[in-house]
Design a protein around this motif. Sequence first.
Motif, PDB file in Angstrom:
ATOM      1  N   LEU A 120       0.738  -1.229   0.032  1.00 49.23           N
ATOM      2  CA  LEU A 120      -0.041  -0.028  -0.055  1.00 49.23           C
ATOM      3  C   LEU A 120       0.881   1.311   0.221  1.00 49.23           C
ATOM      4  N   PRO A 121       0.558   2.307  -0.565  1.00 47.79           N
ATOM      5  CA  PRO A 121       1.168   3.818  -0.397  1.00 47.79           C
ATOM      6  C   PRO A 121       1.450   4.030   0.735  1.00 47.79           C
ATOM      7  N   THR A 122       2.869   4.731   0.776  1.00 47.82           N
ATOM      8  CA  THR A 122       3.298   5.031   2.314  1.00 47.82           C
ATOM      9  C   THR A 122       3.065   6.307   2.735  1.00 47.82           C
ATOM     10  N   ALA A 123       3.209   6.614   3.778  1.00 41.61           N
ATOM     11  CA  ALA A 123       3.050   7.846   4.618  1.00 41.61           C
ATOM     12  C   ALA A 123       4.059   8.206   5.638  1.00 41.61           C
ATOM     13  N   GLY A 124       4.201   9.335   6.064  1.00 45.19           N
ATOM     14  CA  GLY A 124       5.274   9.470   7.028  1.00 45.19           C
ATOM     15  C   GLY A 124       4.740   9.274   8.548  1.00 45.19           C
ATOM     16  N   PHE A 125       3.537   9.272   8.983  1.00 43.84           N
ATOM     17  CA  PHE A 125       3.127   9.271  10.061  1.00 43.84           C
ATOM     18  C   PHE A 125       2.046   8.199  10.439  1.00 43.84           C
ATOM     19  N   GLY A 126       1.724   7.994  11.797  1.00 43.95           N
ATOM     20  CA  GLY A 126       0.824   6.932  12.016  1.00 43.95           C
ATOM     21  C   GLY A 126       1.356   5.502  11.840  1.00 43.95           C
ATOM     22  N   GLU A 165      -7.283  30.757  13.505  1.00 47.68           N
ATOM     23  CA  GLU A 165      -7.237  31.855  14.554  1.00 47.68           C
ATOM     24  C   GLU A 165      -5.783  32.301  14.852  1.00 47.68           C
ATOM     25  N   TRP A 166      -4.989  31.402  14.515  1.00 49.62           N
ATOM     26  CA  TRP A 166      -3.592  31.651  14.880  1.00 49.62           C
ATOM     27  C   TRP A 166      -2.641  32.435  14.003  1.00 49.62           C
ATOM     28  N   LEU A 167      -2.201  33.399  14.175  1.00 49.09           N
ATOM     29  CA  LEU A 167      -1.368  34.397  12.915  1.00 49.09           C
ATOM     30  C   LEU A 167      -0.309  33.295  12.292  1.00 49.09           C
ATOM     31  N   GLY A 168      -0.041  33.643  10.962  1.00 51.04           N
ATOM     32  CA  GLY A 168       0.977  32.750  10.459  1.00 51.04           C
ATOM     33  C   GLY A 168       0.699  31.479  10.145  1.00 51.04           C
ATOM     34  N   THR A 169      -0.622  30.804  10.677  1.00 58.87           N
ATOM     35  CA  THR A 169      -0.891  29.315  10.293  1.00 58.87           C
ATOM     36  C   THR A 169      -1.885  29.300   9.191  1.00 58.87           C
ATOM     37  N   PRO A 170      -1.785  28.601   8.216  1.00 60.54           N
ATOM     38  CA  PRO A 170      -2.452  28.552   6.782  1.00 60.54           C
ATOM     39  C   PRO A 170      -3.741  27.887   7.534  1.00 60.54           C
ATOM     40  N   PRO A 171      -4.778  27.948   6.348  1.00 57.71           N
ATOM     41  CA  PRO A 171      -6.037  27.415   6.889  1.00 57.71           C
ATOM     42  C   PRO A 171      -5.946  25.901   6.648  1.00 57.71           C
ATOM     43  N   ALA A 172      -6.956  25.117   7.511  1.00 55.73           N
ATOM     44  CA  ALA A 172      -6.902  23.605   7.192  1.00 55.73           C
ATOM     45  C   ALA A 172      -8.027  23.361   5.988  1.00 55.73           C
ATOM     46  N   ILE A 173      -7.754  22.358   5.236  1.00 54.55           N
ATOM     47  CA  ILE A 173      -8.625  22.031   4.349  1.00 54.55           C
ATOM     48  C   ILE A 173      -9.276  20.945   4.602  1.00 54.55           C
ATOM     49  N   PHE A 174     -10.703  20.923   4.572  1.00 57.00           N
ATOM     50  CA  PHE A 174     -11.229  19.654   4.893  1.00 57.00           C
ATOM     51  C   PHE A 174     -12.049  19.054   3.446  1.00 57.00           C
ATOM     52  N   PRO A 175     -11.793  17.913   3.041  1.00 50.61           N
ATOM     53  CA  PRO A 175     -12.586  17.329   1.889  1.00 50.61           C
ATOM     54  C   PRO A 175     -13.463  16.493   2.451  1.00 50.61           C
ATOM     55  N   HIS A 176     -14.794  16.641   1.976  1.00 45.72           N
ATOM     56  CA  HIS A 176     -15.934  15.656   2.460  1.00 45.72           C
ATOM     57  C   HIS A 176     -15.733  14.316   2.001  1.00 45.72           C
ATOM     58  N   ARG A 177     -15.413  14.334   0.619  1.00 43.88           N
ATOM     59  CA  ARG A 177     -15.584  13.007   0.009  1.00 43.88           C
ATOM     60  C   ARG A 177     -14.871  12.002   0.468  1.00 43.88           C
ATOM     61  N   PRO A 178     -13.614  11.889   0.826  1.00 44.77           N
ATOM     62  CA  PRO A 178     -12.907  10.664   1.502  1.00 44.77           C
ATOM     63  C   PRO A 178     -13.639  10.395   2.691  1.00 44.77           C
ATOM     64  N   ALA A 222      -6.997   7.711  12.403  1.00 45.30           N
ATOM     65  CA  ALA A 222      -6.583   8.155  11.198  1.00 45.30           C
ATOM     66  C   ALA A 222      -5.215   8.726  11.102  1.00 45.30           C
ATOM     67  N   PHE A 223      -4.789   9.162  10.208  1.00 41.64           N
ATOM     68  CA  PHE A 223      -3.511   9.894  10.406  1.00 41.64           C
ATOM     69  C   PHE A 223      -3.332  10.899  11.478  1.00 41.64           C
ATOM     70  N   PRO A 224      -2.331  11.004  12.196  1.00 42.90           N
ATOM     71  CA  PRO A 224      -2.357  11.779  13.693  1.00 42.90           C
ATOM     72  C   PRO A 224      -2.134  13.355  13.173  1.00 42.90           C
ATOM     73  N   MET A 225      -2.357  14.238  14.319  1.00 39.63           N
ATOM     74  CA  MET A 225      -2.218  15.542  14.326  1.00 39.63           C
ATOM     75  C   MET A 225      -0.692  15.820  13.848  1.00 39.63           C
ATOM     76  N   ALA A 226       0.126  15.091  14.323  1.00 42.03           N
ATOM     77  CA  ALA A 226       1.731  15.396  13.768  1.00 42.03           C
ATOM     78  C   ALA A 226       2.132  15.589  12.279  1.00 42.03           C
ATOM     79  N   ASP A 227       0.697  15.100  11.588  1.00 37.11           N
ATOM     80  CA  ASP A 227       1.165  15.154  10.007  1.00 37.11           C
ATOM     81  C   ASP A 227       0.509  16.438   9.621  1.00 37.11           C
ATOM     82  N   ARG A 230      -1.194  17.472   6.119  1.00 39.41           N
ATOM     83  CA  ARG A 230      -2.064  16.818   5.487  1.00 39.41           C
ATOM     84  C   ARG A 230      -3.632  17.524   5.792  1.00 39.41           C
ATOM     85  N   CYS A 231      -3.646  18.565   6.631  1.00 43.40           N
ATOM     86  CA  CYS A 231      -4.669  19.312   6.746  1.00 43.40           C
ATOM     87  C   CYS A 231      -4.278  20.637   6.445  1.00 43.40           C
ATOM     88  N   HIS A 232      -3.133  21.203   6.854  1.00 42.78           N
ATOM     89  CA  HIS A 232      -2.589  22.495   6.669  1.00 42.78           C
ATOM     90  C   HIS A 232      -1.813  22.369   5.408  1.00 42.78           C
TER      91      HIS A 232
END
Length: 240
Positions: A120-126, A165-178, A222-227, A230-232
Amino acid sequence: MPVMVAAQFWDLPPAPPPDEFGNLLINRTSSKNAVKPVVFSHWLHRRKFSCRICHSEMEFGMKVNTTEITEAANKSGQFCGSSGCHDGKAAFGHEISTCEKCHNGNLSAGKERFAELAKLPTAGFGNKIDWSKALSKGLSVPARHLTIKPVNEMAFKDILVLESEWLGTPPAIFPHRPHTWLLDCSNCHPDIFHIKKKTTQHFSMTANLQGEYCGVCHTNVAFPMADCKRCHPAMTNSPG
């Protein structure tokens, strides 16, 4: 905000070995009754079954140890003993000879089968598996139901942009489809998130890391917050 800075700022939970990530101890009453807790491996089951089978059809709560599972209920065809699961036909049943397959209290139990995921495809976390990519490429095709078919194919495929809401932090992207492919809408709404965007109170990274909101899944299944990326995805990998 660079990923390395974010990782240093937040109190991220320690990472277990890849073959233990997603393994949960179910110990609502076991220890009280002098029985070893059940170990449930998500990576072992998610290869063949979508999340909605357990969390909608079988009515398991989204948080561990919040469902009143009993041996009697399992043997009567509920929860783990549901038809098509551990009913003694599709998979081993609830006999004395098979007790320790689940009641072993060992989070590393079954790790010898982790090698089955090597293609299966690999990832860096979890557990180091990119399950989303495996799903989109057809390398993982989990069943969507056992006996209760999901409602007609969910048409809601919106991608939400959640501003930080944190200065300098880009938005999180949430895809409904997966998410709608693996889950029912009722798994998240309204108990975890309100239906309307920006109406969920106290939704924050701190709460996520405490196992609330996104953290219900993205701390130990699911993939952990350390990744972070994946969201930002706009986060950079270095201060430069």
